[in-house]
Design a protein around this motif. Structure first.
Motif, PDB file in Angstrom:
ATOM      1  N   ASP A   1       2.888  -9.602   2.392  1.00  0.00           N
ATOM      2  CA  ASP A   1       3.975  -9.559   1.420  1.00  0.00           C
ATOM      3  C   ASP A   1       3.812  -8.252   0.652  1.00  0.00           C
ATOM      4  O   ASP A   1       2.743  -7.987   0.110  1.00  0.00           O
ATOM      5  CB  ASP A   1       3.856 -10.772   0.490  1.00  0.00           C
ATOM      6  CG  ASP A   1       4.932 -10.810  -0.579  1.00  0.00           C
ATOM      7  OD1 ASP A   1       5.930 -11.490  -0.372  1.00  0.00           O
ATOM      8  OD2 ASP A   1       4.748 -10.157  -1.634  1.00  0.00           O
ATOM      9  N   MET A   2       4.867  -7.408   0.609  1.00  0.00           N
ATOM     10  CA  MET A   2       4.698  -6.061   0.066  1.00  0.00           C
ATOM     11  C   MET A   2       6.041  -5.559  -0.456  1.00  0.00           C
ATOM     12  O   MET A   2       7.057  -6.239  -0.339  1.00  0.00           O
ATOM     13  CB  MET A   2       4.161  -5.136   1.177  1.00  0.00           C
ATOM     14  CG  MET A   2       3.589  -3.816   0.707  1.00  0.00           C
ATOM     15  SD  MET A   2       2.316  -3.943  -0.586  1.00  0.00           S
ATOM     16  CE  MET A   2       1.048  -4.945   0.217  1.00  0.00           C
ATOM     17  N   ASP A   3       6.049  -4.370  -1.067  1.00  0.00           N
ATOM     18  CA  ASP A   3       7.299  -3.686  -1.400  1.00  0.00           C
ATOM     19  C   ASP A   3       7.397  -2.411  -0.582  1.00  0.00           C
ATOM     20  O   ASP A   3       6.396  -1.917  -0.055  1.00  0.00           O
ATOM     21  CB  ASP A   3       7.403  -3.400  -2.909  1.00  0.00           C
ATOM     22  CG  ASP A   3       6.305  -2.480  -3.408  1.00  0.00           C
ATOM     23  OD1 ASP A   3       6.396  -1.270  -3.160  1.00  0.00           O
ATOM     24  OD2 ASP A   3       5.358  -2.974  -4.067  1.00  0.00           O
ATOM     25  N   LEU A   4       8.606  -1.875  -0.434  1.00  0.00           N
ATOM     26  CA  LEU A   4       8.808  -0.703   0.410  1.00  0.00           C
ATOM     27  C   LEU A   4       8.054   0.513  -0.108  1.00  0.00           C
ATOM     28  O   LEU A   4       7.538   1.321   0.673  1.00  0.00           O
ATOM     29  CB  LEU A   4      10.305  -0.391   0.514  1.00  0.00           C
ATOM     30  CG  LEU A   4      11.169  -1.414   1.251  1.00  0.00           C
ATOM     31  CD1 LEU A   4      12.632  -0.967   1.253  1.00  0.00           C
ATOM     32  CD2 LEU A   4      10.686  -1.633   2.677  1.00  0.00           C
ATOM     33  N   ASP A   5       7.988   0.651  -1.410  1.00  0.00           N
ATOM     34  CA  ASP A   5       7.285   1.780  -2.022  1.00  0.00           C
ATOM     35  C   ASP A   5       5.824   1.799  -1.584  1.00  0.00           C
ATOM     36  O   ASP A   5       5.299   2.801  -1.093  1.00  0.00           O
ATOM     37  CB  ASP A   5       7.406   1.666  -3.546  1.00  0.00           C
ATOM     38  CG  ASP A   5       6.965   2.926  -4.277  1.00  0.00           C
ATOM     39  OD1 ASP A   5       6.329   3.793  -3.651  1.00  0.00           O
ATOM     40  OD2 ASP A   5       7.254   3.039  -5.476  1.00  0.00           O
ATOM     41  N   ALA A   6       5.147   0.661  -1.732  1.00  0.00           N
ATOM     42  CA  ALA A   6       3.737   0.582  -1.360  1.00  0.00           C
ATOM     43  C   ALA A   6       3.549   0.681   0.150  1.00  0.00           C
ATOM     44  O   ALA A   6       2.514   1.168   0.618  1.00  0.00           O
ATOM     45  CB  ALA A   6       3.129  -0.719  -1.873  1.00  0.00           C
ATOM     46  N   THR A   7       4.536   0.231   0.917  1.00  0.00           N
ATOM     47  CA  THR A   7       4.450   0.352   2.375  1.00  0.00           C
ATOM     48  C   THR A   7       4.352   1.815   2.784  1.00  0.00           C
ATOM     49  O   THR A   7       3.602   2.177   3.702  1.00  0.00           O
ATOM     50  CB  THR A   7       5.684  -0.289   3.036  1.00  0.00           C
ATOM     51  OG1 THR A   7       5.793  -1.650   2.610  1.00  0.00           O
ATOM     52  CG2 THR A   7       5.576  -0.256   4.557  1.00  0.00           C
ATOM     53  N   ILE A   8       5.085   2.660   2.059  1.00  0.00           N
ATOM     54  CA  ILE A   8       5.045   4.099   2.342  1.00  0.00           C
ATOM     55  C   ILE A   8       3.809   4.748   1.741  1.00  0.00           C
ATOM     56  O   ILE A   8       3.078   5.484   2.410  1.00  0.00           O
ATOM     57  CB  ILE A   8       6.329   4.774   1.818  1.00  0.00           C
ATOM     58  CG1 ILE A   8       7.543   4.268   2.608  1.00  0.00           C
ATOM     59  CG2 ILE A   8       6.228   6.291   1.913  1.00  0.00           C
ATOM     60  CD1 ILE A   8       8.875   4.683   2.026  1.00  0.00           C
ATOM     61  N   SER A   9       3.551   4.482   0.463  1.00  0.00           N
ATOM     62  CA  SER A   9       2.443   5.175  -0.218  1.00  0.00           C
ATOM     63  C   SER A   9       1.088   4.802   0.366  1.00  0.00           C
ATOM     64  O   SER A   9       0.150   5.605   0.337  1.00  0.00           O
ATOM     65  CB  SER A   9       2.482   4.902  -1.729  1.00  0.00           C
ATOM     66  OG  SER A   9       2.347   3.524  -1.998  1.00  0.00           O
ATOM     67  N   ASN A  10       0.958   3.594   0.929  1.00  0.00           N
ATOM     68  CA  ASN A  10      -0.295   3.181   1.559  1.00  0.00           C
ATOM     69  C   ASN A  10      -0.291   3.353   3.080  1.00  0.00           C
ATOM     70  O   ASN A  10      -1.245   2.953   3.753  1.00  0.00           O
ATOM     71  CB  ASN A  10      -0.588   1.715   1.217  1.00  0.00           C
ATOM     72  CG  ASN A  10      -0.953   1.521  -0.228  1.00  0.00           C
ATOM     73  OD1 ASN A  10      -2.013   1.940  -0.685  1.00  0.00           O
ATOM     74  ND2 ASN A  10      -0.067   0.883  -0.982  1.00  0.00           N
ATOM     75  N   LYS A  11       0.804   3.888   3.623  1.00  0.00           N
ATOM     76  CA  LYS A  11       0.932   4.188   5.059  1.00  0.00           C
ATOM     77  C   LYS A  11       0.750   2.960   5.950  1.00  0.00           C
ATOM     78  O   LYS A  11       0.173   3.031   7.044  1.00  0.00           O
ATOM     79  CB  LYS A  11      -0.054   5.288   5.464  1.00  0.00           C
ATOM     80  CG  LYS A  11       0.191   6.610   4.748  1.00  0.00           C
ATOM     81  CD  LYS A  11      -0.743   7.706   5.244  1.00  0.00           C
ATOM     82  CE  LYS A  11      -0.443   9.027   4.544  1.00  0.00           C
ATOM     83  NZ  LYS A  11      -1.313  10.127   5.022  1.00  0.00           N
TER      84      LYS A  11
END
Length: 352
Positions: free
Chosen positions: A236-246
């Motif tokens: 379970d995540m948000d799009l921002d963290a999906t990108i920033s954490n690769k």
């Protein structure tokens, strides 16, 4: 003997002259009168004797590219500008000061002044924060950002005071989505048997378990390797963290469900905050408000950009109809509404 008495009298006269000159500020430096270095959160003497200066610390869990860190930088800049340079802020991102539990303890003790702590974590300490995890309570971030100004939202912030904390505001980092390593989930039932990383919080774990998934409460810095090695099947995540954490490097599928908003609670040490002059408290409140608005409005405009970025990096990005989750919305309301009057008031206020 007379010569000795004259010499002694002369020495006494010179000593008295030196003491009088020093007392009158005649160019001598009295090191004991210099201000001691400021400790985090401590007021230190200012060049304007009527107004203290501050060296603050702020901690959060996300990396420097994430919206919460950008909001922390906005808060720092607002403090500096609004205080005329009297308030400085040092930011510790990426869980540098420990887990959220560690950070909350540090804030309560006064060794750290501010933190951005997820409402999901706080729901395990102050039950009313579970209200913010109600599935599909808000259509989008604009609605959620308006909701932070409502009376019930302020009441929920107020529940932190008994823990030695001051709840200041809410910071949004998008809505929650579901990421899956190898399986394209098209309906809730497709999650049966999957092991998913979920922020440790009763409402979140209930939401996923009701669909048949198993949950793991891993700290954010451990999530990437856990997916990569197969310890978990998604998160379970948000799009921002999906990108920033690769995470796009280790997951193939992203279901943009937008099933929950995801606020961090901006909090302050009550011990440190209470001893400040009212003028300085107001500066902090206004700076936090400006940073919270910046966070929500900036993030709301990035949704399509983030989807494209993830698609360009090889993920399949798709949507799941929210109507498929209506049974889980009802389960949440029936289970959590009666447990806390503020949760019930929250649901009555925002459920359309």
């Amino acid at each position: 003997m007379k010569r000795f008495k004259k010499w002694g009298a002369s020495l006494i006269s010179v000593s008295l002259l030196v003491l009088m000159t020093t007392a009158c500020g005649g160019g001598a430096t009295n090191t004991s009168s210099q201000p001691a270095p400021s400790q985090p959160g401590d007021a230190a003497p200012s060049t304007d004797a009527a107004k203290p200066t501050y060296n603050f610390k702020l901690a959060h869990i996300t990396p420097p590219t994430h919206m919460w860190h950008l909001a922390a930088e906005k808060f720092r800049d607002e403090l500096d500008q609004r205080s005329g340079g009297r308030m400085k802020l040092e930011i510790y991102p990426s869980s540098q000061l420990g887990t959220e539990a560690d950070m909350v303890q540090q804030i309560a003790s006064g060794s750290v002044d501010f933190g951005f702590i997820t409402a999901a974590y706080l729901s395990s300490r102050a039950p009313s924060y579970a209200a913010w995890l109600a599935p599909y309570a808000f259509k989008d971030l604009d609605e959620a950002n308006k909701a932070r100004k409502e009376e019930v939202s302020k009441k929920i912030l107020g529940t932190l005071e008994e823990q030695g904390l001051i709840g200041l505001d809410y910071f949004f980092a998008g809505q929650r989505v579901m990421l899956f390593k190898d399986k394209e989930v098209l309906k809730p039932e497709d999650m049966a048997g999957l092991k998913l990383r979920v922020t440790p919080s009763p409402p979140l774990t209930d939401f996923y378990k009701s669909a048949g998934a198993a949950t793991e409460g891993l700290p954010l810095p451990e999530v990437y390797s856990a997916v990569q090695t197969g310890v978990i099947d998604g998160m379970d995540m948000d799009l921002d963290a999906t990108i920033s954490n690769k995470y796009y490097e280790v997951v193939k599928y992203g279901a943009v469900t937008n099933h929950m908003v995801w606020p961090a609670v901006a909090m302050a040490s009550k011990a440190n905050f209470d001893k400040m002059p009212e003028e300085d408290k107001q500066i902090i409140r206004e700076a936090i408000d400006a940073a919270a608005n910046f966070s929500a409005t900036t993030r709301a405009g990035q949704e399509e950009e983030f989807k494209k970025t993830l698609s360009d990096n090889g993920m399949k990005i798709y949507e799941i109809d929210s109507k498929l989750f209506e049974p889980y919305m009802k389960q949440f309301d029936e289970k959590y509404g009666p447990t806390d009057p503020l949760i019930k008031e929250f649901l009555d206020t925002f459920r359309k």
